[in-house]
Design a protein around this motif. Structure first.
Motif, PDB file in Angstrom:
ATOM      1  N   VAL A  82     -68.068  10.130  66.766  1.00 28.89           N
ATOM      2  CA  VAL A  82     -68.713  10.698  66.894  1.00 28.89           C
ATOM      3  C   VAL A  82     -67.841  11.974  67.741  1.00 28.89           C
ATOM      4  CG1 VAL A  82     -70.741  12.569  67.129  1.00 28.89           C
ATOM      5  CG2 VAL A  82     -70.697  10.337  65.994  1.00 28.89           C
ATOM      6  N   PHE A  83     -67.046  12.653  67.354  1.00 26.94           N
ATOM      7  CA  PHE A  83     -66.375  14.110  68.021  1.00 26.94           C
ATOM      8  C   PHE A  83     -67.243  14.852  67.859  1.00 26.94           C
ATOM      9  CE2 PHE A  83     -63.521  11.155  66.883  1.00 26.94           C
ATOM     10  CZ  PHE A  83     -62.069  10.824  67.696  1.00 26.94           C
ATOM     11  N   ILE A  84     -66.995  15.650  69.309  1.00 19.29           N
ATOM     12  CA  ILE A  84     -67.544  17.134  70.040  1.00 19.29           C
ATOM     13  C   ILE A  84     -66.813  17.903  70.164  1.00 19.29           C
ATOM     14  CG2 ILE A  84     -69.180  18.636  70.984  1.00 19.29           C
ATOM     15  CD1 ILE A  84     -70.846  15.715  71.233  1.00 19.29           C
ATOM     16  N   CYS A  85     -66.949  19.164  69.760  1.00 14.89           N
ATOM     17  CA  CYS A  85     -65.692  20.415  69.763  1.00 14.89           C
ATOM     18  C   CYS A  85     -65.726  20.941  71.167  1.00 14.89           C
ATOM     19  CB  CYS A  85     -65.800  20.774  69.695  1.00 14.89           C
ATOM     20  SG  CYS A  85     -64.396  22.611  69.848  1.00 14.89           S
ATOM     21  N   PRO A  86     -65.826  20.699  72.678  1.00 15.48           N
ATOM     22  CA  PRO A  86     -65.551  21.334  73.794  1.00 15.48           C
ATOM     23  C   PRO A  86     -66.305  22.814  73.787  1.00 15.48           C
ATOM     24  CG  PRO A  86     -64.060  20.150  73.451  1.00 15.48           C
ATOM     25  CD  PRO A  86     -63.831  20.065  72.434  1.00 15.48           C
ATOM     26  N   CYS A 107     -66.618  25.421  70.494  1.00 22.00           N
ATOM     27  CA  CYS A 107     -67.379  25.991  70.045  1.00 22.00           C
ATOM     28  C   CYS A 107     -68.470  24.625  69.911  1.00 22.00           C
ATOM     29  CB  CYS A 107     -67.334  26.293  68.761  1.00 22.00           C
ATOM     30  SG  CYS A 107     -67.185  24.854  67.896  1.00 22.00           S
ATOM     31  N   GLY A 108     -69.170  23.397  70.984  1.00 16.62           N
ATOM     32  CA  GLY A 108     -70.395  22.591  70.164  1.00 16.62           C
ATOM     33  C   GLY A 108     -69.988  22.058  68.868  1.00 16.62           C
ATOM     34  N   SER A 109     -68.971  21.945  67.725  1.00 20.31           N
ATOM     35  CA  SER A 109     -69.533  21.578  66.993  1.00 20.31           C
ATOM     36  C   SER A 109     -69.184  20.152  66.924  1.00 20.31           C
ATOM     37  CB  SER A 109     -68.440  22.106  66.225  1.00 20.31           C
ATOM     38  OG  SER A 109     -68.606  21.490  64.352  1.00 20.31           O
ATOM     39  N   ALA A 110     -70.088  19.219  66.563  1.00 18.32           N
ATOM     40  CA  ALA A 110     -69.863  17.615  65.857  1.00 18.32           C
ATOM     41  C   ALA A 110     -69.260  17.147  64.207  1.00 18.32           C
ATOM     42  CB  ALA A 110     -71.081  17.158  66.128  1.00 18.32           C
ATOM     43  N   GLY A 111     -68.475  16.399  64.746  1.00 13.59           N
ATOM     44  CA  GLY A 111     -67.987  16.102  63.649  1.00 13.59           C
ATOM     45  C   GLY A 111     -68.002  14.286  63.254  1.00 13.59           C
ATOM     46  N   ILE A 112     -67.653  13.701  62.084  1.00 11.86           N
ATOM     47  CA  ILE A 112     -67.738  12.337  62.079  1.00 11.86           C
ATOM     48  C   ILE A 112     -66.190  12.031  61.463  1.00 11.86           C
ATOM     49  CG2 ILE A 112     -69.151   9.641  61.633  1.00 11.86           C
ATOM     50  CD1 ILE A 112     -71.247  11.527  61.694  1.00 11.86           C
ATOM     51  N   SER A 158     -70.650   8.367  71.945  1.00  9.28           N
ATOM     52  CA  SER A 158     -72.493   8.138  71.009  1.00  9.28           C
ATOM     53  C   SER A 158     -71.652   7.275  69.972  1.00  9.28           C
ATOM     54  CB  SER A 158     -72.337   9.330  70.600  1.00  9.28           C
ATOM     55  OG  SER A 158     -74.035   8.411  69.988  1.00  9.28           O
ATOM     56  N   PRO A 159     -71.802   6.204  69.799  1.00 10.47           N
ATOM     57  CA  PRO A 159     -72.199   4.454  68.560  1.00 10.47           C
ATOM     58  C   PRO A 159     -73.211   5.837  67.293  1.00 10.47           C
ATOM     59  CG  PRO A 159     -73.118   4.148  70.338  1.00 10.47           C
ATOM     60  CD  PRO A 159     -73.389   4.623  70.813  1.00 10.47           C
ATOM     61  N   TYR A 160     -72.066   5.704  65.723  1.00 12.26           N
ATOM     62  CA  TYR A 160     -72.564   6.100  64.546  1.00 12.26           C
ATOM     63  C   TYR A 160     -73.438   6.128  64.966  1.00 12.26           C
ATOM     64  CZ  TYR A 160     -72.402   7.230  59.938  1.00 12.26           C
ATOM     65  OH  TYR A 160     -73.078   7.593  58.478  1.00 12.26           O
ATOM     66  N   THR A 161     -74.211   4.671  64.742  1.00 14.01           N
ATOM     67  CA  THR A 161     -75.627   3.845  64.147  1.00 14.01           C
ATOM     68  C   THR A 161     -76.997   4.928  65.533  1.00 14.01           C
ATOM     69  OG1 THR A 161     -74.971   2.337  65.856  1.00 14.01           O
ATOM     70  CG2 THR A 161     -74.148   2.061  63.508  1.00 14.01           C
ATOM     71  N   ASP A 162     -76.241   5.275  65.806  1.00 12.91           N
ATOM     72  CA  ASP A 162     -77.140   5.523  67.289  1.00 12.91           C
ATOM     73  C   ASP A 162     -77.461   7.415  66.682  1.00 12.91           C
ATOM     74  OD1 ASP A 162     -78.254   3.382  68.519  1.00 12.91           O
ATOM     75  OD2 ASP A 162     -76.505   4.231  70.450  1.00 12.91           O
TER      76      ASP A 162
END
Length: 78
Positions: free
Chosen positions: A4-8, A10-15, A36-40
């Motif tokens: 799980v990635f987060i853009c510092p 704009c705050g967008s999250a991506g898998i 953050s683990p993907y499963t969580d």
């Protein structure tokens, strides 16, 4: 491994499943691994995910650092 990635910026999250790096699809900036683990992550509802992103950005961004949507992580406007 799925990450799980987060853009510092704009705050967008991506898998991402294939690569160890990612670029934001919204603003084009390099994204950071959230830790953050993907499963969580997939068990969180939308509100919990938004809160997780805000918490991550508060920890990641230095005070006063500008973002695409304004100043500081509180101005995240997904």
């Amino acid at each position: 491994m799925i990450r799980v990635f987060i853009c510092p910026r704009c705050g967008s999250a991506g898998i991402v499943s294939k690569y160890r790096q990612a670029r934001c699809r919204r603003c084009g900036e390099p994204m950071e691994d959230s830790g953050s683990p993907y499963t969580d992550w997939v068990e969180l509802d939308l509100e919990e995910r938004e809160q997780a992103v805000l918490a991550w950005r508060r920890a990641f961004l230095s005070p006063g650092q500008e973002t695409e949507r304004g100043k500081g992580p509180e101005s995240r406007g997904n």
